[in-house]
Design an enzyme around this catalytic site. Structure first.
Site, PDB file in Angstrom:
ATOM      1  N   LYS A   1      16.920  27.262  32.975  1.00 47.88           N
ATOM      2  CA  LYS A   1      16.129  26.458  32.284  1.00 47.88           C
ATOM      3  C   LYS A   1      15.012  25.922  32.475  1.00 47.88           C
ATOM      4  CE  LYS A   1      18.154  29.221  28.639  1.00 47.88           C
ATOM      5  NZ  LYS A   1      19.729  29.226  28.630  1.00 47.88           N
TER       6      LYS A   1
HETATM    7  C1  LIG Z   1      20.618  30.185  28.733  1.00 43.63           C
HETATM    8  C2  LIG Z   1      22.024  29.909  30.238  1.00 43.63           C
HETATM    9  C3  LIG Z   1      22.434  31.523  30.565  1.00 43.63           C
HETATM   10  C4  LIG Z   1      21.968  33.218  29.632  1.00 43.63           C
HETATM   11  O1  LIG Z   1      20.541  33.091  29.713  1.00 43.63           O
HETATM   12  P1  LIG Z   1      19.858  34.329  29.513  1.00 43.63           P
HETATM   13  O2  LIG Z   1      18.219  34.151  29.517  1.00 43.63           O
HETATM   14  O3  LIG Z   1      20.082  34.011  27.813  1.00 43.63           O
HETATM   15  O4  LIG Z   1      20.572  35.969  29.660  1.00 43.63           O
HETATM   16  C5  LIG Z   1      23.422  31.853  30.774  1.00 43.63           C
HETATM   17  N1  LIG Z   1      24.201  30.737  31.596  1.00 43.63           N
HETATM   18  C6  LIG Z   1      23.116  29.000  31.553  1.00 43.63           C
HETATM   19  C7  LIG Z   1      23.720  27.466  32.103  1.00 43.63           C
HETATM   20  C8  LIG Z   1      22.323  29.140  30.410  1.00 43.63           C
HETATM   21  O5  LIG Z   1      21.627  27.923  29.886  1.00 43.63           O
END
Ligand SMILES: *Cc1c(COP(=O)(O)O)cnc(C)c1O
Length: 469
Positions: free
Chosen positions: A113
């Site tokens: 993120k």
């Molecule tokens: C947010 C997240 C995901 C999922 O990603 P999306 O964009 O919601 O599909 C997978 N792994 C981690 C570690 C995350 O923080």
């Protein structure tokens, strides 16, 4: 480049006007009016660029109302070695059997993120300064998103963050990560309740339109288009690193929750990046795997949503999925509107008549993984390749193994580092995950957090007192 709504009820508007919005006014999601295309010549000319330079090129195709030079400054400030713990920003790490990890977790919060959020932090400051206004981000988090937002917005001018989290329900590492931030514009509110209680308070306050307007409330949730477009960049980056000719295809496997990360892959592929398959991996919360297997989209209730050992993928519905469905039905906003109306009425919709297109036209395949699969995958990668992967990435590797093909690199997006989820690592290999050197004193840093009752009015008065206006 202008943006329209997936449900057709919004006049075309430029990027800076959708930046601070959540849903479009008609309840749909903002999408580009048309998908920009890249040529082989463009791809060839991008091979020598740094991550920040590439980001300016790719984002420049979506953001045409910010001058190129300014955009390059913003990406330069977001993607550098003061922020990311690796000189390549996104390193590629080969495993055995044709699989390579794409390292998206070198940012301050050790999860992917950060990739989009760091750019968003720069962008918000830039836009707010030019508009001479302020923004107070209100959100609820159970882990990754909230901390990524705080690290991206700490110390930025014109913006404050109010982040609610459930008291006593985050890991010690997550607490230390968020609560050790001492910046004046970061407010951690630890609420006596569960995550859904925090979310309800956020909904109540943002739904109070007079309050929202008076206190300039905003959000940075996963449907934000700026996040999606910033994520498109690393698909290009990874392809450029994994290939040497402009026609060579690769496949990507993506651990998925809200369909944000893999949607960015779908956009990259629609732009003409030679991607063969997009392999969607879910955990036990398999609402998306089920869609790609059956054509039926059937969101779950809170009771039907399991708490798993890849918690950032524990979703009941996939908030970005509507953007893919828009493309799937030929960018027909009327059809999307009708589908979401039937979802409201019936709790599901059926697009099984379009099933042949999922893989043939859009390259999508899917699979799911269980707790036992995660443990086994973490262990086997550790034993074969001496690399430790986190439980979310393990979901990706598990499903990727089902779809590897001779001569096509399989790139698995590493969405977090194992240090964040050390209990599961301990269970898988019998020892804890190492904490990166630069974070080893995190647990001993002083923490700043305000604990409060699970009460909307208490949160409201806290914001009234501390918001930037
Ligand atoms: C947010 C997240 C995901 C999922 O990603 P999306 O964009 O919601 O599909 C997978 N792994 C981690 C570690 C995350 O923080």
């Amino acid at each position: 480049m202008k943006y329209v709504s997936t449900r057709g009820g919004m006049a075309a508007i430029p990027f800076s006007e959708i930046l601070l919005e959540g849903l479009a006014r008609d309840g749909g999601l903002a999408v580009p009016e048309s998908i920009p295309q890249v040529s082989s010549e463009m791809l060839a000319s991008w091979r020598s660029l740094s991550y920040a330079e590439l980001a300016a090129k790719v984002l420049g195709l979506f953001i045409t109302d910010i001058p190129e030079q300014d955009l390059a400054q913003l990406t330069g400030a977001a993607y550098n070695t003061r922020v990311f713990n690796n000189e390549n920003i996104v390193p590629l790490k080969p495993l055995s059997n044709g699989i390579t990890l794409v390292g998206l977790s070198e940012g301050p919060t050790l999860a992917f993120k950060d990739m989009a959020m760091q750019f968003l932090g720069q962008l918000f400051e830039y836009v707010l300064t030019r508009k001479n206004t302020t923004l107070n981000i209100l959100g609820a988090t159970s882990g990754d998103t909230g901390s990524a937002a705080e690290y991206a917005l700490r110390g930025k001018k014109g913006v404050s963050v109010f982040m609610l989290s459930p008291a006593g329900r985050m890991s010690a590492f997550q607490r230390a990560q968020m609560f050790s931030l001492q910046d004046e514009n970061i407010h951690n509110l630890s609420v006596h309740g569960v995550f859904d209680d925090c979310q309800d308070i956020v909904k109540a306050l943002s739904g109070d339109l007079a309050f929202k307007e008076e206190f300039h409330l905003g959000a940075v949730n996963s449907i934000n288009w700026a996040r999606i477009s910033a994520q498109v960049v690393y698909y290009f980056w990874a392809w450029l690193r994994a290939t040497s000719t402009e026609s060579q295809q690769v496949s990507f496997a993506v651990p998925s929750g809200n369909f944000g990360n893999i949607l960015s892959g779908h956009i990259a592929r629609s732009m003409g990046l030679p991607i063969r398959r997009l392999v969607l991996a879910t955990n036990e919360n398999n609402v998306l795997e089920e869609f790609f297997r059956t054509g039926v989209y059937s969101p779950r209730s809170a009771e039907q949503t399991y708490a798993t050992s890849s918690p950032s993928m524990d979703i009941s519905k996939a908030s970005n999925f509507e953007r893919f469905v828009y493309d799937l039905v030929g960018r027909d906003a009327g059809k999307v509107k009708a589908l979401w109306e039937s979802l409201e009425r019936n709790g599901s919709f059926d697009l099984s008549e379009l099933k042949p297109l999922f893989e043939e036209k859009f390259g999508f395949v899917g699979g799911q993984s269980s707790h036992a699969d995660r443990l086994q995958t973490i262990k086997s990668v550790y034993e074969q390749d001496n690399i430790l992967i986190d439980p979310h990435t393990a979901d990706g590797v598990k499903v990727a193994r089902q779809f590897t093909e001779e001569g096509i690199p399989m790139l698995v997006l590493e969405t977090a580092l194992p240090a964040k989820f050390t209990e599961t690592i301990q269970e898988a290999i019998g020892q804890p995950a190492p904490v990166p050197e630069h974070l080893q004193d995190l647990a001993s840093l002083p923490q700043k957090v305000t604990v409060m009752d699970c009460n909307t009015e208490h949160v409201r008065s806290y914001i009234q007192e501390h918001a930037q206006l």
